[in-house]
Write an enzyme that holds these catalytic residues in place. Structure first.
Site, PDB file in Angstrom:
ATOM      1  N   GLU A  72       0.862  -1.194   0.000  1.00 12.41           N
ATOM      2  CA  GLU A  72       0.000   0.000   0.000  1.00 12.41           C
ATOM      3  C   GLU A  72       0.893   1.236   0.000  1.00 12.41           C
ATOM      4  O   GLU A  72       2.104   1.138   0.249  1.00 12.41           O
ATOM      5  CB  GLU A  72      -0.894   0.010   1.246  1.00 12.41           C
ATOM      6  N   ASN A 125       1.415   3.423   2.182  1.00 11.51           N
ATOM      7  CA  ASN A 125       2.202   3.595   3.402  1.00 11.51           C
ATOM      8  C   ASN A 125       2.660   2.275   4.010  1.00 11.51           C
ATOM      9  O   ASN A 125       3.010   2.218   5.191  1.00 11.51           O
ATOM     10  CB  ASN A 125       1.396   4.404   4.431  1.00 11.51           C
ATOM     11  N   ILE A 181       0.484  -3.041  -7.785  1.00  8.49           N
ATOM     12  CA  ILE A 181       0.215  -4.479  -7.844  1.00  8.49           C
ATOM     13  C   ILE A 181       0.499  -5.025  -9.249  1.00  8.49           C
ATOM     14  O   ILE A 181      -0.158  -4.641 -10.223  1.00  8.49           O
ATOM     15  CB  ILE A 181      -1.246  -4.777  -7.411  1.00  8.49           C
ATOM     16  N   ASP A 196       8.639 -15.945   1.175  1.00 11.40           N
ATOM     17  CA  ASP A 196       9.735 -16.917   1.360  1.00 11.40           C
ATOM     18  C   ASP A 196       9.802 -17.851   0.145  1.00 11.40           C
ATOM     19  O   ASP A 196      10.874 -18.195  -0.353  1.00 11.40           O
ATOM     20  CB  ASP A 196       9.488 -17.798   2.595  1.00 11.40           C
ATOM     21  N   ARG A 198      10.809 -15.694  -3.303  1.00 14.24           N
ATOM     22  CA  ARG A 198      12.022 -14.881  -3.477  1.00 14.24           C
ATOM     23  C   ARG A 198      13.136 -15.602  -4.223  1.00 14.24           C
ATOM     24  O   ARG A 198      13.939 -14.963  -4.916  1.00 14.24           O
ATOM     25  CB  ARG A 198      12.510 -14.374  -2.111  1.00 14.24           C
ATOM     26  N   GLY A 225      29.759   0.792 -24.129  1.00 12.46           N
ATOM     27  CA  GLY A 225      29.973   2.240 -24.264  1.00 12.46           C
ATOM     28  C   GLY A 225      28.732   2.944 -24.791  1.00 12.46           C
ATOM     29  O   GLY A 225      27.599   2.624 -24.403  1.00 12.46           O
ATOM     30  N   GLU A 277       9.418  -7.446  -4.032  1.00  6.19           N
ATOM     31  CA  GLU A 277       9.370  -8.604  -3.118  1.00  6.19           C
ATOM     32  C   GLU A 277      10.293  -8.419  -1.919  1.00  6.19           C
ATOM     33  O   GLU A 277      10.898  -9.364  -1.418  1.00  6.19           O
ATOM     34  CB  GLU A 277       9.618  -9.915  -3.867  1.00  6.19           C
ATOM     35  N   GLY A 278      10.401  -7.163  -1.500  1.00  5.81           N
ATOM     36  CA  GLY A 278      11.250  -6.825  -0.356  1.00  5.81           C
ATOM     37  C   GLY A 278      12.570  -6.274  -0.846  1.00  5.81           C
ATOM     38  O   GLY A 278      13.309  -6.963  -1.565  1.00  5.81           O
ATOM     39  N   THR A 279      12.880  -5.020  -0.483  1.00  4.76           N
ATOM     40  CA  THR A 279      14.140  -4.418  -0.945  1.00  4.76           C
ATOM     41  C   THR A 279      15.322  -5.260  -0.445  1.00  4.76           C
ATOM     42  O   THR A 279      15.192  -6.011   0.534  1.00  4.76           O
ATOM     43  CB  THR A 279      14.313  -2.987  -0.372  1.00  4.76           C
TER      44      THR A 279
HETATM   45  N1  COS Z   1       7.609 -16.858   8.192  1.00  4.11           N
HETATM   46  C1  COS Z   1       6.759 -17.057   9.238  1.00  4.11           C
HETATM   47  N2  COS Z   1       6.491 -16.103  10.157  1.00  4.11           N
HETATM   48  C2  COS Z   1       7.097 -14.901   9.993  1.00  4.11           C
HETATM   49  C3  COS Z   1       7.977 -14.631   8.942  1.00  4.11           C
HETATM   50  C4  COS Z   1       8.230 -15.676   8.026  1.00  4.11           C
HETATM   51  N3  COS Z   1       9.059 -15.490   6.994  1.00  4.11           N
HETATM   52  N4  COS Z   1       8.429 -13.373   9.070  1.00  4.11           N
HETATM   53  C5  COS Z   1       7.850 -12.863  10.160  1.00  4.11           C
HETATM   54  N5  COS Z   1       7.049 -13.794  10.722  1.00  4.11           N
HETATM   55  C6  COS Z   1       6.234 -13.669  11.939  1.00  4.11           C
HETATM   56  C7  COS Z   1       7.120 -13.324  13.131  1.00  4.11           C
HETATM   57  O1  COS Z   1       7.591 -14.489  13.741  1.00  4.11           O
HETATM   58  C8  COS Z   1       6.143 -12.574  14.015  1.00  4.11           C
HETATM   59  O2  COS Z   1       5.296 -13.505  14.686  1.00  4.11           O
HETATM   60  P1  COS Z   1       4.857 -13.264  16.216  1.00  4.11           P
HETATM   61  O3  COS Z   1       4.006 -12.044  16.188  1.00  4.11           O
HETATM   62  O4  COS Z   1       4.118 -14.505  16.544  1.00  4.11           O
HETATM   63  O5  COS Z   1       6.128 -13.078  16.968  1.00  4.11           O
HETATM   64  C9  COS Z   1       5.255 -11.824  13.024  1.00  4.11           C
HETATM   65  O6  COS Z   1       5.354 -12.553  11.795  1.00  4.11           O
HETATM   66  C10 COS Z   1       5.717 -10.394  12.817  1.00  4.11           C
HETATM   67  O7  COS Z   1       7.086 -10.462  12.445  1.00  4.11           O
HETATM   68  P2  COS Z   1       8.103  -9.255  12.637  1.00  4.11           P
HETATM   69  O8  COS Z   1       7.926  -8.677  14.014  1.00  4.11           O
HETATM   70  O9  COS Z   1       9.458  -9.700  12.231  1.00  4.11           O
HETATM   71  O10 COS Z   1       7.486  -8.242  11.584  1.00  4.11           O
HETATM   72  P3  COS Z   1       7.918  -6.792  11.164  1.00  4.11           P
HETATM   73  O11 COS Z   1       6.689  -5.971  11.123  1.00  4.11           O
HETATM   74  O12 COS Z   1       9.095  -6.320  11.960  1.00  4.11           O
HETATM   75  O13 COS Z   1       8.382  -6.988   9.623  1.00  4.11           O
HETATM   76  C11 COS Z   1       9.745  -7.689   7.782  1.00  4.11           C
HETATM   77  C12 COS Z   1       9.300  -7.897   9.230  1.00  4.11           C
HETATM   78  C13 COS Z   1      10.488  -6.389   7.614  1.00  4.11           C
HETATM   79  C14 COS Z   1      10.671  -8.849   7.505  1.00  4.11           C
HETATM   80  C15 COS Z   1       8.576  -7.751   6.819  1.00  4.11           C
HETATM   81  O14 COS Z   1       7.690  -6.726   7.055  1.00  4.11           O
HETATM   82  C16 COS Z   1       8.974  -7.783   5.362  1.00  4.11           C
HETATM   83  O15 COS Z   1       9.339  -8.823   4.821  1.00  4.11           O
HETATM   84  N6  COS Z   1       8.894  -6.638   4.659  1.00  4.11           N
HETATM   85  C17 COS Z   1       9.061  -6.586   3.235  1.00  4.11           C
HETATM   86  C18 COS Z   1       7.771  -6.903   2.628  1.00  4.11           C
HETATM   87  C19 COS Z   1       7.876  -7.104   1.169  1.00  4.11           C
HETATM   88  O16 COS Z   1       8.521  -8.006   0.710  1.00  4.11           O
HETATM   89  N7  COS Z   1       7.177  -6.231   0.440  1.00  4.11           N
HETATM   90  C20 COS Z   1       7.094  -6.357  -0.956  1.00  4.11           C
HETATM   91  C21 COS Z   1       5.664  -6.389  -1.307  1.00  4.11           C
HETATM   92  S1  COS Z   1       5.112  -7.847  -1.994  1.00  4.11           S
HETATM   93  S2  COS Z   1       5.783  -7.757  -3.826  1.00  4.11           S
END
Ligand code: COS
Length: 385
Positions: free
Chosen positions: A126, A128, A156, A239, A242, A339, A363-365
């Site tokens: 989104e 933000n 999207i 996961d 990627r 060149g 898919e995540g920087t």
């Molecule tokens: N598999 C399973 N569980 C996961 C996970 C994974 N890969 N990553 C995080 N979790 C779980 C954590 O264990 C945590 O669970 P609990 O609340 O039970 O402890 C919960 O999800 C929240 O995780 P976390 O606190 O690590 O989340 P954050 O908000 O800090 O964010 C990142 C973590 C930065 C890794 C995440 O937001 C991310 O991947 N951002 C990039 C997103 C992206 O790829 N965007 C592109 C758009 S799609 S093209």
């Protein structure tokens, strides 16, 4: 290098390569120039069973895994990352159903996806909430037997072109990441429209637009996993996906390297082909080293994913980060070898370099990937203490 691909895998590579060379290379510049979605190429990929590669046979797919998908994605990316993004985003949108769908949901949606009759998109980002994926504001509030969706998803891939959307929305904002849910939303549902079509630096053959939800009612049967599991659905999906972005990096790098090598063999300066100069030779050698290392890593992580390993988070982030950083570096260096010619639109390098940049972002920087990798390391350190 021999990666010991089996007969099926070699066949998938050859089929994807043939489609790339015969159907994509001749039109890639035009698709880029016109910012045109590759509808005809999607049909060709569907006819070749490419959309069913990673879908189990009982739902009409070929029952292959991450490695086969990576092989196909690499070949398509070697020709055009815009086309390959349209193809790979389909897998990204499908993983939530594959990983978390009920039997009914799988039977209802997967056969059409496997045949390529219906395209899929994944709706997480989104305005933000990009890196901070848990910060999404789109809501899905329960009302009787339905969820009422309100909000806007941004950037999207396959937006507007896809028939099926896997959307992450907040069902309970007070619970943060644990208050999100994943829903299947079909094109044509009242209250679901498409907003701004984005004009992009690269991957212009791919469609990118907003998804707009206004009092859009979704049956509760369309929830994936359980209510409140949306963030986990999104993270597990990423996961899974990627490693495929890593494969896109390998493909782009390979394509750029081949262009630069061919050019260096034909370009005469100081009465010699420029490939005879050590400065150029070392650049080409460095590209070859990086590409081979990236491919070896991506294939081995894909095999790890296919082994059914439970925790693939760190490995897939490593593959994505390394191979996409390689893609950017190789595309930049390949253009340097060419060149002024590389800088002109007469050659495909200019497009390849513009395309490569997105790999370090979507898919995540690659900065977020490094956070994810380090979180994995910390987990391992504390487990082994
Ligand atoms: N598999 C399973 N569980 C996961 C996970 C994974 N890969 N990553 C995080 N979790 C779980 C954590 O264990 C945590 O669970 P609990 O609340 O039970 O402890 C919960 O999800 C929240 O995780 P976390 O606190 O690590 O989340 P954050 O908000 O800090 O964010 C990142 C973590 C930065 C890794 C995440 O937001 C991310 O991947 N951002 C990039 C997103 C992206 O790829 N965007 C592109 C758009 S799609 S093209």
């Amino acid at each position: 290098m021999d990666y010991f691909l089996n007969e099926d895998q070699q066949m998938i590579r050859d089929t994807a390569r043939q489609i790339a060379e015969k159907r994509i290379v001749p039109v890639r510049a035009e698709l880029d120039e016109k910012e045109q979605f590759p509808t005809e190429i999607i049909k060709v990929l569907a006819q070749a069973d490419m959309f069913g590669l990673f879908i189990p046979e009982e739902y009409g797919g070929l029952g292959k895994g991450a490695l086969e998908l990576c092989i196909a994605v690499e070949e398509l990316s070697r020709a055009c990352l815009g086309v390959s993004t349209s193809y790979a985003a389909n897998a990204l949108g499908t993983y939530p159903i594959l990983l978390f769908g009920t039997e009914e949901q799988k039977k209802k949606y997967l056969p059409d996806i496997a045949s390529g009759r219906k395209l899929v998109a994944f709706g997480l980002t989104e305005a933000n909430a990009g890196s901070d994926a848990a910060g999404i504001q789109t809501t899905a509030i329960k009302s009787g037997t339905e969820y009422v969706l309100n909000g806007t998803k941004q950037w999207i891939t396959n937006g507007g072109e896809a028939d099926i959307y896997t959307v992450i929305a907040m069902t309970d904002k007070s619970r943060g990441a644990r208050g999100a849910s994943a829903l299947i939303v079909e094109k044509g549902t009242p209250g679901f429209t498409f907003g701004k079509k984005e004009k992009k630096m690269g991957i212009r053959a791919s469609a990118t637009c907003e998804l707009v939800f206004d009092e859009c009612r979704i049956p509760k049967d369309n929830v994936l996993g359980r209510d409140g599991m949306g963030f986990i659905v999104a993270m597990k999906t990423l996961d899974q996906s990627r490693t495929g972005v890593g494969a896109q990096g390998v493909g782009v790098a390979q394509g750029a390297f081949e262009e630069a090598t061919n050019f260096a063999r034909g370009r005469i300066q100081f009465e010699k082909p420029i490939i005879s100069f050590q400065a150029i030779q070392h650049m080409l050698a460095d590209m070859a080293i990086q590409i081979e290392a990236a491919r070896a890593l991506v294939y081995s992580v894909a095999r790890f994913v296919d082994s059914g390993a439970k925790d693939i988070t760190k490995a897939s982030a490593i593959a994505k980060t390394f191979a996409t950083d390689v893609a950017m570096k190789v595309a930049t260096d390949a253009l340097q070898v060419m060149g002024g010619s590389g800088y002109m639109r007469d050659y495909p390098l200019e497009k390849m370099m513009r395309d490569a940049k997105i790999l370090q972002i979507y898919e995540g920087t690659n900065q977020i990937q490094r956070n994810v990798i380090c979180q994995g390391l910390i987990k391992e350190f504390s487990r082994n203490k």
